[in-house]
Design a protein around this motif. Structure first.
Motif, PDB file in Angstrom:
ATOM      1  N   LEU A 125       0.854  -1.190   0.000  1.00 15.40           N
ATOM      2  CA  LEU A 125       0.000   0.000   0.000  1.00 15.40           C
ATOM      3  C   LEU A 125       0.885   1.233   0.000  1.00 15.40           C
ATOM      4  O   LEU A 125       1.728   1.404   0.886  1.00 15.40           O
ATOM      5  CB  LEU A 125      -0.917   0.016   1.227  1.00 15.40           C
ATOM      6  CG  LEU A 125      -1.725  -1.262   1.509  1.00 15.40           C
ATOM      7  CD1 LEU A 125      -2.687  -1.029   2.674  1.00 15.40           C
ATOM      8  CD2 LEU A 125      -2.481  -1.707   0.275  1.00 15.40           C
ATOM      9  N   THR A 126       0.711   2.084  -0.996  1.00 16.37           N
ATOM     10  CA  THR A 126       1.507   3.311  -1.109  1.00 16.37           C
ATOM     11  C   THR A 126       0.779   4.454  -0.412  1.00 16.37           C
ATOM     12  O   THR A 126      -0.414   4.676  -0.675  1.00 16.37           O
ATOM     13  CB  THR A 126       1.739   3.673  -2.585  1.00 16.37           C
ATOM     14  OG1 THR A 126       2.436   2.604  -3.223  1.00 16.37           O
ATOM     15  CG2 THR A 126       2.559   4.943  -2.712  1.00 16.37           C
ATOM     16  N   PRO A 127       1.458   5.194   0.458  1.00 15.47           N
ATOM     17  CA  PRO A 127       0.778   6.261   1.197  1.00 15.47           C
ATOM     18  C   PRO A 127       0.448   7.478   0.341  1.00 15.47           C
ATOM     19  O   PRO A 127       1.104   7.749  -0.662  1.00 15.47           O
ATOM     20  CB  PRO A 127       1.796   6.626   2.283  1.00 15.47           C
ATOM     21  CG  PRO A 127       3.129   6.302   1.662  1.00 15.47           C
ATOM     22  CD  PRO A 127       2.886   5.075   0.835  1.00 15.47           C
ATOM     23  N   TYR A 128      -0.581   8.186   0.773  1.00 14.91           N
ATOM     24  CA  TYR A 128      -0.885   9.501   0.219  1.00 14.91           C
ATOM     25  C   TYR A 128      -0.241  10.561   1.097  1.00 14.91           C
ATOM     26  O   TYR A 128       0.040  10.333   2.281  1.00 14.91           O
ATOM     27  CB  TYR A 128      -2.400   9.722   0.195  1.00 14.91           C
ATOM     28  CG  TYR A 128      -3.136   8.926  -0.866  1.00 14.91           C
ATOM     29  CD1 TYR A 128      -3.408   9.480  -2.106  1.00 14.91           C
ATOM     30  CD2 TYR A 128      -3.566   7.625  -0.616  1.00 14.91           C
ATOM     31  CE1 TYR A 128      -4.094   8.759  -3.082  1.00 14.91           C
ATOM     32  CE2 TYR A 128      -4.257   6.896  -1.580  1.00 14.91           C
ATOM     33  CZ  TYR A 128      -4.510   7.471  -2.810  1.00 14.91           C
ATOM     34  OH  TYR A 128      -5.176   6.753  -3.765  1.00 14.91           O
ATOM     35  N   HIS A 129      -0.012  11.722   0.513  1.00 17.05           N
ATOM     36  CA  HIS A 129       0.502  12.844   1.294  1.00 17.05           C
ATOM     37  C   HIS A 129      -0.449  13.104   2.458  1.00 17.05           C
ATOM     38  O   HIS A 129      -1.679  13.012   2.302  1.00 17.05           O
ATOM     39  CB  HIS A 129       0.591  14.084   0.388  1.00 17.05           C
ATOM     40  CG  HIS A 129       1.303  15.237   1.013  1.00 17.05           C
ATOM     41  ND1 HIS A 129       0.716  16.056   1.967  1.00 17.05           N
ATOM     42  CD2 HIS A 129       2.555  15.742   0.817  1.00 17.05           C
ATOM     43  CE1 HIS A 129       1.567  17.002   2.324  1.00 17.05           C
ATOM     44  NE2 HIS A 129       2.696  16.830   1.645  1.00 17.05           N
ATOM     45  N   PRO A 130       0.071  13.414   3.657  1.00 11.65           N
ATOM     46  CA  PRO A 130      -0.799  13.635   4.826  1.00 11.65           C
ATOM     47  C   PRO A 130      -1.925  14.627   4.579  1.00 11.65           C
ATOM     48  O   PRO A 130      -3.035  14.469   5.107  1.00 11.65           O
ATOM     49  CB  PRO A 130       0.176  14.157   5.889  1.00 11.65           C
ATOM     50  CG  PRO A 130       1.485  13.548   5.515  1.00 11.65           C
ATOM     51  CD  PRO A 130       1.495  13.507   4.022  1.00 11.65           C
ATOM     52  N   PHE A 131      -1.680  15.648   3.746  1.00  7.53           N
ATOM     53  CA  PHE A 131      -2.735  16.632   3.492  1.00  7.53           C
ATOM     54  C   PHE A 131      -3.886  16.001   2.712  1.00  7.53           C
ATOM     55  O   PHE A 131      -5.053  16.344   2.935  1.00  7.53           O
ATOM     56  CB  PHE A 131      -2.182  17.834   2.718  1.00  7.53           C
ATOM     57  CG  PHE A 131      -3.213  18.903   2.475  1.00  7.53           C
ATOM     58  CD1 PHE A 131      -3.454  19.871   3.428  1.00  7.53           C
ATOM     59  CD2 PHE A 131      -3.974  18.910   1.306  1.00  7.53           C
ATOM     60  CE1 PHE A 131      -4.432  20.848   3.221  1.00  7.53           C
ATOM     61  CE2 PHE A 131      -4.939  19.875   1.085  1.00  7.53           C
ATOM     62  CZ  PHE A 131      -5.178  20.846   2.045  1.00  7.53           C
ATOM     63  N   ILE A 132      -3.563  15.075   1.795  1.00  7.65           N
ATOM     64  CA  ILE A 132      -4.610  14.396   1.035  1.00  7.65           C
ATOM     65  C   ILE A 132      -5.514  13.612   1.981  1.00  7.65           C
ATOM     66  O   ILE A 132      -6.750  13.652   1.889  1.00  7.65           O
ATOM     67  CB  ILE A 132      -4.001  13.440  -0.018  1.00  7.65           C
ATOM     68  CG1 ILE A 132      -3.188  14.221  -1.062  1.00  7.65           C
ATOM     69  CG2 ILE A 132      -5.088  12.601  -0.680  1.00  7.65           C
ATOM     70  CD1 ILE A 132      -4.000  15.036  -2.016  1.00  7.65           C
ATOM     71  N   ILE A 133      -4.899  12.876   2.901  1.00  9.60           N
ATOM     72  CA  ILE A 133      -5.675  12.091   3.867  1.00  9.60           C
ATOM     73  C   ILE A 133      -6.525  13.006   4.732  1.00  9.60           C
ATOM     74  O   ILE A 133      -7.696  12.721   5.006  1.00  9.60           O
ATOM     75  CB  ILE A 133      -4.738  11.236   4.742  1.00  9.60           C
ATOM     76  CG1 ILE A 133      -4.032  10.179   3.877  1.00  9.60           C
ATOM     77  CG2 ILE A 133      -5.515  10.569   5.873  1.00  9.60           C
ATOM     78  CD1 ILE A 133      -4.971   9.200   3.205  1.00  9.60           C
ATOM     79  N   LYS A 134      -5.963  14.118   5.152  1.00  2.18           N
ATOM     80  CA  LYS A 134      -6.713  15.070   5.975  1.00  2.18           C
ATOM     81  C   LYS A 134      -7.892  15.641   5.185  1.00  2.18           C
ATOM     82  O   LYS A 134      -8.998  15.785   5.711  1.00  2.18           O
ATOM     83  CB  LYS A 134      -5.797  16.202   6.442  1.00  2.18           C
ATOM     84  CG  LYS A 134      -6.483  17.255   7.299  1.00  2.18           C
ATOM     85  CD  LYS A 134      -5.502  18.262   7.838  1.00  2.18           C
ATOM     86  CE  LYS A 134      -6.202  19.386   8.579  1.00  2.18           C
ATOM     87  NZ  LYS A 134      -7.058  18.899   9.677  1.00  2.18           N
ATOM     88  N   TYR A 135      -7.651  15.933   3.912  1.00  7.40           N
ATOM     89  CA  TYR A 135      -8.710  16.490   3.074  1.00  7.40           C
ATOM     90  C   TYR A 135      -9.857  15.490   2.923  1.00  7.40           C
ATOM     91  O   TYR A 135     -11.033  15.845   3.059  1.00  7.40           O
ATOM     92  CB  TYR A 135      -8.149  16.850   1.695  1.00  7.40           C
ATOM     93  CG  TYR A 135      -9.204  17.302   0.712  1.00  7.40           C
ATOM     94  CD1 TYR A 135      -9.644  18.631   0.696  1.00  7.40           C
ATOM     95  CD2 TYR A 135      -9.783  16.398  -0.179  1.00  7.40           C
ATOM     96  CE1 TYR A 135     -10.626  19.048  -0.190  1.00  7.40           C
ATOM     97  CE2 TYR A 135     -10.766  16.804  -1.071  1.00  7.40           C
ATOM     98  CZ  TYR A 135     -11.179  18.127  -1.080  1.00  7.40           C
ATOM     99  OH  TYR A 135     -12.154  18.529  -1.949  1.00  7.40           O
TER     100      TYR A 135
END
Length: 439
Positions: free
Chosen positions: A314-324
């Motif tokens: 599983l490749t992570p998303y940028h923390p801001f993407i997850i927050k959004y």
């Protein structure tokens, strides 16, 4: 005297038979002289194949051959990636089949041989859908060139059945063949009639076209398309750190141009904000689609039935993407179901799973992202330990340090906790986090 006419008839019959025999023999001898010419025409037309009827189109064929020769190839953005991978598999010598192959989207294209270990090739594709992932494996399966290990980078949109654009780049003719011949699922696949195709090999006009092209290429030293246009792909020489374009490395990974790799924080965040507003593949993702979920299970089971080891990544998303997405959950509900389901599926089928869509869970800081969707090679070292360690279910050095420091007091949270330095994470020790992230 009465027997003479009969003897004449017998002589006439013998003479006719002898005449036919020698005439046939003469024709056969002439045909035997023609056979080498015919065989040469067939061989030459198949080898040059200016129209790509058998060897594939000239441009992707050139790229595939350069990769097989160990070259880094220029102008990645102009490549027909799917055609390149099909021809790479087709031309791959059986003795050179990599031990490990990775499938997935562009989000896996920073997974390099150096980290994976052993012989490795990355078959990631930009915007890869579920069809693409399964098609890629089927290409290997059809050619009898299966690896020992398969790393499947699982993007959440593989389970999104509500976005009709996801499979628009995939080979929709190959996929029904895979469903029917590999998974045993009835489809609209019909075996193609290749007779007309093979007739081209004995067509004098096609042979003449191939000769003309080969002579021109030999005279100019330049490889062009059938229409005479220059093929924009060349082996890359010199310092890869100074590239002015994106390139494809011989292990299948992508080397981004220097300008993109060296973006500052403001440039990265500008791209992250733009991507947060679009999030291709995730819009309308209200739930995991039952059809694609079932198909994924069948696909993994089929891979395992071929004695191929499976590792999920599983490749992570940028923390801001997850927050959004967290702050704007409407239309993204299915996204939050994917990772828990995958972890349960992997545990049930004894499949190693590494990574997370949540960067903070696996210790990937913002500084290790190129943009909102793609992390740097250094990030992968934090959440993937290499293929041999992965097959043994071993932790990365980051996870090992986490367990050593916090595992005894938080045993029930080890695999589910958010790990990082922000207030909503379990670990807020910045000194420990900085050390672990650089080990």
């Amino acid at each position: 005297m009465t027997n003479q006419p009969k003897r004449k008839k017998k002589r006439s019959l013998v003479r006719t038979l002898l005449y036919r025999f020698f005439t046939g023999l003469e024709i056969l001898i002439k045909f035997c002289f023609f056979i080498p010419i015919l065989l040469f025409m067939v061989w030459f037309s198949h080898k040059v194949d200016i129209s790509g009827l058998f060897q594939g189109e000239l441009a992707p064929r050139e790229v595939a051959n350069m990769l097989l020769a160990g070259d880094t190839v220029s102008n990645y953005d102009k490549m027909d990636e799917r055609a390149v991978l099909e021809l790479y598999v087709q031309n791959l010598p059986e003795e050179q089949v990599p031990e490990t192959i990775a499938l997935g989207s562009s989000r896996v294209l920073q997974l390099q041989q150096e980290l994976v270990g052993g012989s490795f090739f990355n078959m990631g594709l930009s915007g890869a859908s579920a069809m693409d992932v399964m098609n890629c494996f089927y290409l290997l399966d059809k050619e009898g060139k299966l690896p020992k290990n398969l790393i499947i980078e699982v993007d959440p949109w593989l389970f999104n059945g509500e976005n009709p654009t996801l499979n628009q780049q995939a080979d929709t003719e190959l996929f029904p063949e895979f469903l029917q011949n590999a998974l045993g699922i009835e489809s609209d696949y019909q075996e193609p009639d290749k007779l007309e195709l093979w007739k081209a090999l004995i067509d004098p006009a096609y042979f003449q076209g191939n000769v003309k092209y080969a002579l021109k290429q030999r005279a100019t030293g330049e490889t062009t398309t059938e229409d005479g246009e220059s093929i924009p792909f060349q082996p890359v020489s010199g310092d890869l750190d100074q590239l002015e374009y994106n390139a494809k490395a011989p292990d299948g990974t992508v080397v981004y141009q220097a300008d993109f790799r060296n973006w500052n924080y403001d440039q990265v965040m500008a791209e992250v904000l733009d991507q947060a507003g679009t999030l291709d593949g995730l819009h309308g993702f209200s739930q995991m689609d039952p059809y694609w979920t079932d198909l994924f299970e069948r696909f993994v089971s089929y891979v395992q039935s071929k004695d191929v080891n499976v590792v999920l990544l599983l490749t992570p998303y940028h923390p801001f993407i997850i927050k959004y997405v967290h702050d704007n959950p409407q239309g993204f509900e299915g996204f939050f179901d994917v990772e828990p389901w995958l972890r349960s599926f992997a545990q049930e089928h004894n499949i190693p799973l590494y990574g997370s869509y949540h960067a903070s869970r696996i210790g990937v800081p913002e500084s290790l992202f190129y943009d909102g969707l793609h992390c740097k090679p250094e990030a992968l070292k934090l959440y993937f330990p290499g293929i041999e360690a992965a097959l043994q279910g071993l932790q990365t050095s980051y996870e090992a340090q986490y367990l050593e420091t916090y595992g005894a007091d938080n045993a029930d949270l080890v695999t589910n906790a958010l790990v990082g330095t922000t207030a909503d994470c379990l670990v807020v020790d910045e000194e420990w986090f900085a050390k672990a992230s650089t080990t």
